[in-house]
Design an enzyme around this catalytic site. Structure first.
Site, short mmCIF file in Angstrom:
data_model
loop_
_atom_site.label_atom_id
_atom_site.label_comp_id
_atom_site.label_asym_id
_atom_site.label_seq_id
_atom_site.Cartn_x
_atom_site.Cartn_y
_atom_site.Cartn_z
N HIS A 28 0.84 -1.21 0.00
CA HIS A 28 0.00 0.00 0.00
C HIS A 28 0.87 1.26 0.00
O HIS A 28 0.57 2.24 0.69
CB HIS A 28 -0.95 0.01 1.21
N ASP A 87 -0.84 -4.82 6.06
CA ASP A 87 -1.86 -5.66 5.41
C ASP A 87 -1.56 -5.82 3.92
O ASP A 87 -0.96 -4.95 3.29
CB ASP A 87 -3.25 -5.04 5.59
N GLU A 88 -2.06 -6.91 3.39
CA GLU A 88 -2.13 -7.15 1.94
C GLU A 88 -0.82 -6.82 1.20
O GLU A 88 -0.86 -6.27 0.10
CB GLU A 88 -3.27 -6.32 1.33
N SER A 89 0.30 -7.20 1.80
CA SER A 89 1.59 -6.97 1.12
C SER A 89 1.86 -8.15 0.21
O SER A 89 2.80 -8.93 0.42
CB SER A 89 2.70 -6.82 2.15
#
Ligand code: ACM
Length: 525
Positions: A271, A334-336
């Site tokens: 992100h 998150d969401e790496s």
């Protein structure tokens, strides 16, 4: 109408009946007031206190903090009532007809944010251990008054408070919401407006998601291109924006004055496209990326193997920590999806140490539990219960924000104007009808720091659009965080919520009028 005149009028039953039907006034019963969150205990005594042009707010002693709380209440009551209520200081309890705010410090059950409010026909007496408790208590005073008290212009009285005693304190110490100002930027006034709304419902944290692929929103003086370049975009191609450090400090202070803590988040290592587009050296390729205005996630990563990445993060954390009086900094995590797990784990371990070195504790999304949690790191459960459980097994506290119940950007149903539905639809009943301490056997109340309802803003870019998703669900999350589970039921809550329709309108909140709630059941006081 003055109090004396009203009493004379009340002498004749017939005249009183005529008065009642004319003004929509009703007999008062404190236990039937539509308070949200519902208080721990209410004992009604069946009479009423009248706010009049003789009423003032007295605060105990000369403490500036109590005077400020008294003034906050006066500023809320005066525009609509026109009563010219003043704030005065006193050592002793004031004479009849007044509101008295004082600290006692001896009532352990009330904790830091609890209060006891005793209303008789002669006085309104609010006591707490701490100023924060007085501030929470004055929100109850506002909610006991007719909803038109929240209007910005002068309204007709009478201004009655039902009599009795409320003893009240929160179930969880952390009751928050989150605003994603990265996908769409929201200016200082919009954030302050949200802070006021959180305060009205006794919430105490606003988490600001300050960076993402689509924009960097906080000035970092040592890395100015983050905002000069990375702050210029948002989802859909709008002009973006950012807070100067001065503006950000103004938000923090505004929140502090309402006993609300700002938790800032810089999301990493994923992100991060806005940063990667602003500084070529943060990329493993050495080349800056293009700015991004789409909605997809999971494609960006800081270069975890380069030392300059850690110099960058240390500078960002140092500057942000200096702007943050609260205990926590949020580092995302998150969401790496394009960071290899063997790079992600040492990265998250090292960044936790950097936050601690700058005197703060770490918050991160639940993926951080894949790394080694440092003492005091809090795991924010949003997606995977197994990650939250891993956090508990490492001794961490959990912040409860499961997307399927608590994400404010989930659509209400298939007809919702804004929002997404990747975690399902969250109608107002679904958002209310769950218990943070009963989601997973391993995550018990003592493992939970509190609850947070995040608003991701891929689909909303204005205050009105955001409010459609935030309200009325926020009221339910406020109640889940404050009110003991055994006192909560949807069937009873939806009646109180219906009465808040008038209040939300008076406060000019653009709420979603869910069909599950009978909004026509108007506040008849
Ligand atoms: C998240 O919703 N990606 C934390």
């Amino acid at each position: 109408m003055t109090k004396t005149k009203f009493k004379n009028l009340a002498l004749g039953g017939f005249i009183l009946a005529a008065f009642v039907s004319q003004t929509g006034c009703k007999p008062t019963d404190l236990s039937k007031e539509n308070l949200i969150p519902k208080p721990v205990s209410v004992v009604a005594t069946g009479s009423s206190f009248d706010l009049t042009d003789q009423t003032d707010i007295y605060v105990q002693g000369e403490a500036a903090e109590l005077i400020q709380i008294g003034q906050f209440l006066a500023d809320k009551l005066n525009p609509s009532t026109g009563l010219g209520i003043e704030v005065k200081t006193t050592i002793e309890a004031p004479g009849p007809g007044n509101i008295f705010l004082s600290l006692s410090g001896t009532d352990a059950e009330l904790g830091n944010e609890g209060y006891e409010l005793t209303i008789t026909d002669k006085s309104v007496n609010l006591v707490a251990n701490q100023p924060a408790g007085l501030f929470r208590g004055i929100q109850s005073i506002r909610q006991i008054l007719p909803s038109r008290v929240e209007m910005a212009d002068k309204q007709k009285g009478p201004w009655k408070l039902a009599t009795g005693t409320i003893r009240d304190y929160p179930s969880y110490g952390y009751r928050g919401s989150m605003l994603d100002v990265a996908r769409h930027f929201f200016g200082v006034e919009d954030v302050k407006n949200l802070i006021d709304q959180l305060a009205y419902y006794k919430m105490n944290v606003l988490h600001l998601h300050l960076s993402d692929d689509q924009g960097w929103r906080i000035e970092i003086k040592s890395w100015p291109n983050l905002t000069a370049h990375g702050g210029k975009t948002e989802v859909g191609g709008g002009e973006g924006g950012f807070y100067t450090q001065e503006q950000y400090s103004d938000i923090v202070k505004y929140a502090q004055d309402r006993y609300i803590t700002i938790v800032p988040e810089i999301d990493m290592p994923g992100h991060t496209n806005a940063a990667l587009a602003s500084y070529a050296e943060l990329n493993c390729s050495g080349k800056a990326t293009e700015l991004y205005t789409g909605r997809e996630v999971g494609f960006s990563t800081l270069c975890t193997n380069k030392e300059v990445t850690y110099k960058f993060i240390d500078d960002v954390i140092r500057e942000l920590a200096a702007l943050t009086p609260g205990e926590y900094l949020h580092i995302g995590g998150d969401e790496s999806h394009v960071t290899k797990i063997e790079d992600y784990i040492p990265f998250m371990n090292r960044v936790q140490d950097m936050v601690i070195a700058h005197g703060k504790k770490v918050f991160a999304w639940d993926e951080i539990a894949l790394a080694t949690l440092k003492p005091n790191t809090v795991v924010q459960y949003w997606a995977k219960a197994e990650n939250a459980v891993k956090g508990v097994e490492q001794g961490a506290k959990v912040l409860i924000s499961p997307a399927k119940y608590a994400y404010l950007d989930m659509q209400y149903d298939s007809t919702s104007t804004y929002g997404l539905h990747w975690a399902g639809y969250v109608e107002v009943d679904k958002g209310y009808n769950w218990d943070p301490a009963n989601l997973e056997p391993t995550i018990k109340k003592e493992n939970i720091i509190g609850i947070e309802a995040p608003l991701w803003t891929e689909t909303v870019g204005t205050r009105e659009e955001a409010e459609y998703l935030i309200f009325p669900r926020l009221l339910g999350y406020a109640e889940i965080g404050w009110t003991p589970t055994e006192l909560r039921s949807w069937d009873e809550y939806k009646i109180r919520l219906a009465n808040h329709g008038e209040r939300m309108k008076a406060m000019k909140i653009s709420f979603y009028p869910s069909k599950l709630v009978n909004w026509d059941a108007k506040d008849k006081k």
